[in-house]
Design a protein around this motif. Sequence first.
Motif, PDB file in Angstrom:
ATOM      1  N   ASN A 135      22.673 -47.945 -43.472  1.00 27.21           N
ATOM      2  CA  ASN A 135      23.587 -47.721 -44.395  1.00 27.21           C
ATOM      3  C   ASN A 135      24.906 -48.802 -43.896  1.00 27.21           C
ATOM      4  OD1 ASN A 135      25.198 -46.937 -46.471  1.00 27.21           O
ATOM      5  ND2 ASN A 135      25.858 -45.172 -45.806  1.00 27.21           N
ATOM      6  N   PRO A 136      25.487 -49.627 -44.902  1.00 24.66           N
ATOM      7  CA  PRO A 136      24.400 -50.189 -46.030  1.00 24.66           C
ATOM      8  C   PRO A 136      23.900 -51.468 -45.668  1.00 24.66           C
ATOM      9  CG  PRO A 136      26.862 -50.856 -45.829  1.00 24.66           C
ATOM     10  CD  PRO A 136      26.813 -50.169 -44.833  1.00 24.66           C
ATOM     11  N   SER A 137      23.874 -51.719 -44.276  1.00 27.53           N
ATOM     12  CA  SER A 137      23.117 -53.301 -43.935  1.00 27.53           C
ATOM     13  C   SER A 137      22.302 -52.819 -42.790  1.00 27.53           C
ATOM     14  CB  SER A 137      24.267 -54.136 -43.373  1.00 27.53           C
ATOM     15  OG  SER A 137      25.036 -53.683 -42.267  1.00 27.53           O
ATOM     16  N   ALA A 175      22.632 -53.675 -48.553  1.00 29.05           N
ATOM     17  CA  ALA A 175      22.031 -53.026 -49.790  1.00 29.05           C
ATOM     18  C   ALA A 175      23.059 -52.070 -50.414  1.00 29.05           C
ATOM     19  CB  ALA A 175      21.031 -52.165 -49.173  1.00 29.05           C
ATOM     20  N   SER A 176      24.529 -52.337 -50.281  1.00 30.56           N
ATOM     21  CA  SER A 176      25.415 -51.446 -50.693  1.00 30.56           C
ATOM     22  C   SER A 176      25.305 -51.280 -52.312  1.00 30.56           C
ATOM     23  CB  SER A 176      26.744 -52.168 -50.242  1.00 30.56           C
ATOM     24  OG  SER A 176      27.052 -53.406 -50.806  1.00 30.56           O
ATOM     25  N   LYS A 177      24.714 -52.210 -53.179  1.00 34.45           N
ATOM     26  CA  LYS A 177      24.645 -52.058 -54.506  1.00 34.45           C
ATOM     27  C   LYS A 177      23.221 -51.169 -54.782  1.00 34.45           C
ATOM     28  CE  LYS A 177      22.526 -56.699 -55.543  1.00 34.45           C
ATOM     29  NZ  LYS A 177      22.794 -57.748 -56.359  1.00 34.45           N
ATOM     30  N   TYR A 178      22.478 -50.847 -53.739  1.00 33.63           N
ATOM     31  CA  TYR A 178      21.131 -50.202 -54.133  1.00 33.63           C
ATOM     32  C   TYR A 178      21.181 -48.574 -53.713  1.00 33.63           C
ATOM     33  CZ  TYR A 178      19.416 -55.072 -54.560  1.00 33.63           C
ATOM     34  OH  TYR A 178      19.335 -56.108 -54.809  1.00 33.63           O
ATOM     35  N   LYS A 200      22.574 -43.142 -47.885  1.00 29.93           N
ATOM     36  CA  LYS A 200      23.709 -43.093 -48.238  1.00 29.93           C
ATOM     37  C   LYS A 200      24.433 -41.789 -48.180  1.00 29.93           C
ATOM     38  CE  LYS A 200      23.964 -47.365 -50.765  1.00 29.93           C
ATOM     39  NZ  LYS A 200      24.442 -48.060 -52.029  1.00 29.93           N
TER      40      LYS A 200
END
Length: 92
Positions: free
Chosen positions: A13-15, A59-62, A92
């Motif tokens: 989270n997030p990468s 992946a912050s937008k997923y 998340k």
Amino acid sequence: DYNLFQNYPNPFNPSTSINIVIPEESNVQVQIMDTMGRVIADLLNESKSKGSYELHWVASKYASGIYFVRMIAKSQNSGKVFNKTIKMVLMK
């Protein structure tokens, strides 16, 4: 030999980082897919020379869940094809 290693950290989270090894000049494609098999991100789609590479996915937008990384590589010399998919978890 070709290789696609398990991402780290996992869960993430997030990468996350994804390491690959290419033993010879190859056309390489690395994609992120959702659980339905849809490609949601292309991390790499080009010719690469022999070596080890580290790729990053933010992946912050997923949404939280399971995702897959698929690597397909085709040698430019021998025509050998490598195809491997691994599972990773976004929490998340």
